[in-house]
Design an enzyme around this catalytic site. Structure first.
Site, short mmCIF file in Angstrom:
data_model
loop_
_atom_site.label_atom_id
_atom_site.label_comp_id
_atom_site.label_asym_id
_atom_site.label_seq_id
_atom_site.Cartn_x
_atom_site.Cartn_y
_atom_site.Cartn_z
N HIS A 203 0.85 -1.19 0.00
CA HIS A 203 0.00 0.00 0.00
C HIS A 203 0.88 1.23 0.00
O HIS A 203 2.06 1.19 0.32
CB HIS A 203 -0.95 0.01 1.20
N GLU A 206 -1.06 8.57 -0.27
CA GLU A 206 -1.07 9.62 -1.28
C GLU A 206 -1.42 9.04 -2.65
O GLU A 206 -2.56 8.98 -3.01
CB GLU A 206 0.27 10.37 -1.37
N GLU A 386 10.15 11.70 0.83
CA GLU A 386 9.94 13.15 0.75
C GLU A 386 10.29 13.57 -0.68
O GLU A 386 11.44 13.52 -1.10
CB GLU A 386 10.83 13.87 1.76
#
Length: 556
Positions: A203, A206, A386
């Site tokens: 999974h 976002e 990030e």
């Protein structure tokens, strides 16, 4: 927004060396650019409050001669920020074509110093002196809707994809948010809704995109009601807190402290598990500060045997992996490796030089993170990606961001096919054994099989394969491993499993034999007759006990 060493002097933005009006921040666009505006924020710091309240803007083509931005005949002075986080956009009175731009602070927060974060708005232009230097941005071949979607638009998009690809997609809800909005997930697989033996679910928070015959992808978007569908003026905190004001990034149960306390007392793994740690009782109380979104995600993680996961964040260009929380509670950053680092080290102190990969706690501590919770409570290895300092890039930049990251996302998801997979079965019945513990020699972090007895990264409900990539006790790199399967009432079995460089997991099945004591218990429970071999074994055991007793003392 974040530096290599979180919390240091250079972290969180640009700061001037002196407090006067002669300070400036210079940006080189590296080509002629039509500048149209500036967005500023204050310093992102937990230690100080610093922001610029007004500034001037200057332009140059050679860094020697500078021309100010003018509002008519006067030099323009732009109003800046009133707090550290709220972005402020200032459009230039007239667009200016140049290569270099300077921000020249004029006033700043009286109790702070000259610090800011900035984004420059503009469009690059072809260099008339060098026709070969112009680089065209990649044109995506994927027919995608490149824009930031709000909740309703995302729901419609998921429905549209499901209608166009009903054979490989399924849309379902994992729960509701604080305001009652359903939290939708899209499953992508060759048989959506059906878990097949040997599949490796994954999974991603976002966004995500994958399909295959040996894995299932469950991309989902964690969007809070307090957030927005995306804006250039949104800071890193936009969408991070729920409508209730709960920080989702720190809202999962802290399982690290209990494990480390048990390790300090030498209780692991004999008296305290090194995996699938139970959720603390206080965390389950109705009055606990746990967002309904967090509870829904935890239930979801317990229902599906996820193997690999990635959370996509904004704020920096870096990938962090567990542990996210420092072992020394009072330290803001400290290398805190998981047991997987002993065999597959992948942390780097100079993470800029080494591909921007770092141990999360060594960057900055994050108690209650989803990464650590997944690692300790489920069989899923999770990392934080990030993607950019700009959390919501302009829509014109999204095609380029997609092309820059698409292949990396697909390669990451393919890592779920690396390592070993197998089924733990009862040797006599050929039935799968649930809750069998599978351990890899040298890694003090085990996994459990699911209901069907497949080895994997799931607490209980379903089954999946041991598969993998760097820095996880189950996802394995190429090499030879001593793997042991054990279950209550069975003799443990150890075998050598060799992981190749092929793009497929190595099959590593186990067949366990019940202990005589377990067989006897099951026969007596059914009211059946005890087989002769068990009677003989039982008698031999009793004889052994008798022979082991010391002789009785003589009576005098």
């Amino acid at each position: 927004q974040s530096g290599i060493h979180d919390g240091d002097f250079y972290d969180g933005g640009w700061c001037a060396g002196h407090e006067d009006r002669d300070q400036w921040l210079e940006i080189d666009a590296r080509r002629p650019t039509r500048f149209t505006g500036v967005i500023t924020q204050g310093l992102n710091s937990i230690w100080t409050y610093d922001w610029v309240t007004s500034y001037k803007v200057q332009f140059s083509n050679d860094t020697h001669a500078w021309q100010p931005s003018r509002n008519g005949t006067e030099e323009a002075v732009f109003l800046g920020n009133k707090d550290p986080e709220t972005p402020v956009l200032n459009a230039l009175p007239t667009p200016v074509v140049a290569r270099y731009i300077r921000i020249n602070p004029q006033t700043w927060f009286e109790n702070g110093t000259i610090c800011l974060r900035a984004e420059i708005l503009g469009c690059p232009l072809p260099d008339p002196n060098n026709i070969y230097s112009w680089e065209n941005d990649p044109v995506p071949t994927d027919k995608l809707d490149f824009r930031h979607h709000n909740y309703k638009e995302m729901r419609k998009l998921m429905k549209k994809v499901n209608e166009e690809c009903p054979n490989i997609t399924r849309v379902y809800s994992i729960g509701k948010s604080y305001l009652g909005l359903k939290m939708y997930v899209m499953e992508i697989s060759d048989n959506p809704g059906q878990h097949e033996l040997g599949e490796s679910p994954q999974h991603g928070a976002e966004r995500g995109d994958a399909a295959g015959t040996t894995s299932r992808a469950h991309p989902w978007r964690w969007q809070t009601e307090s957030g927005s569908s995306g804006s250039e003026l949104a800071g890193w905190a936009m969408g991070r807190w729920t409508y209730e004001g709960i920080d989702l990034n720190h809202n999962f149960a802290d399982l690290n402290t209990a494990l480390w306390d048990a390790e300090d007392n030498e209780l692991v793994p004999h008296k305290f598990p090194n995996h699938y740690l139970p959720i603390p009782e206080y965390y389950t109380f109705a009055n606990a500060t746990v967002a309904p979104e967090t509870r829904a995600v935890i239930d979801w993680m317990q229902k599906y045997p996820f193997v690999l996961s990635a959370n996509l964040h904004g704020g920096e260009l870096v990938v962090t992996y567990p542990y996210d929380m420092t072992r020394t509670y009072w330290k803001a950053q400290e290398l805190t490796p998981t047991p997987d680092d002993a065999r597959r080290p992948c942390h780097y102190e100079d993470f800029v030089r080494e591909g921007n990969i770092i141990n999360g706690a060594n960057w900055h501590t994050v108690p209650g993170s989803m990464n650590d919770f997944s690692y300790l409570h489920t069989n899923c290895f999770e990392v934080t990606v990030e993607l950019s300092c700009d959390k919501f890039p302009h829509e014109s930049e999204l095609p380029r961001e997609w092309e820059n990251n698409k292949e990396s996302l697909l390669v990451f998801m393919e890592q779920v096919r690396r390592g070993i997979k197998g089924v733990v079965r009862d040797k006599d019945t050929e039935q799968g054994i649930a809750d069998a513990i599978v351990s890899v020699d040298g890694i003090n972090h085990d996994v459990r099989t699911g209901i069907a007895g497949t080895t994997g990264r799931s607490p209980r409900p379903l089954s999946t394969a041991i598969t993998g990539a760097c820095c996880t006790s189950v996802l394995l790199n190429p090499g030879e491993y001593e793997v042991t399967a054990a279950a209550e009432g069975y003799h443990p079995v150890t075998r050598t499993c060799r992981v190749s460089y092929e793009d497929n997991p190595t099959l590593c099945d186990f067949q366990l034999t019940k202990t005589p004591k377990q067989r006897l218990r099951e026969i007596l429970a059914r009211g059946g007759k005890i087989p002769k071999d068990l009677i003989l074994r039982r008698r031999r055991g009793m004889c052994s006990v008798r022979l082991a007793l010391p002789p009785p003392r003589s009576l005098v």
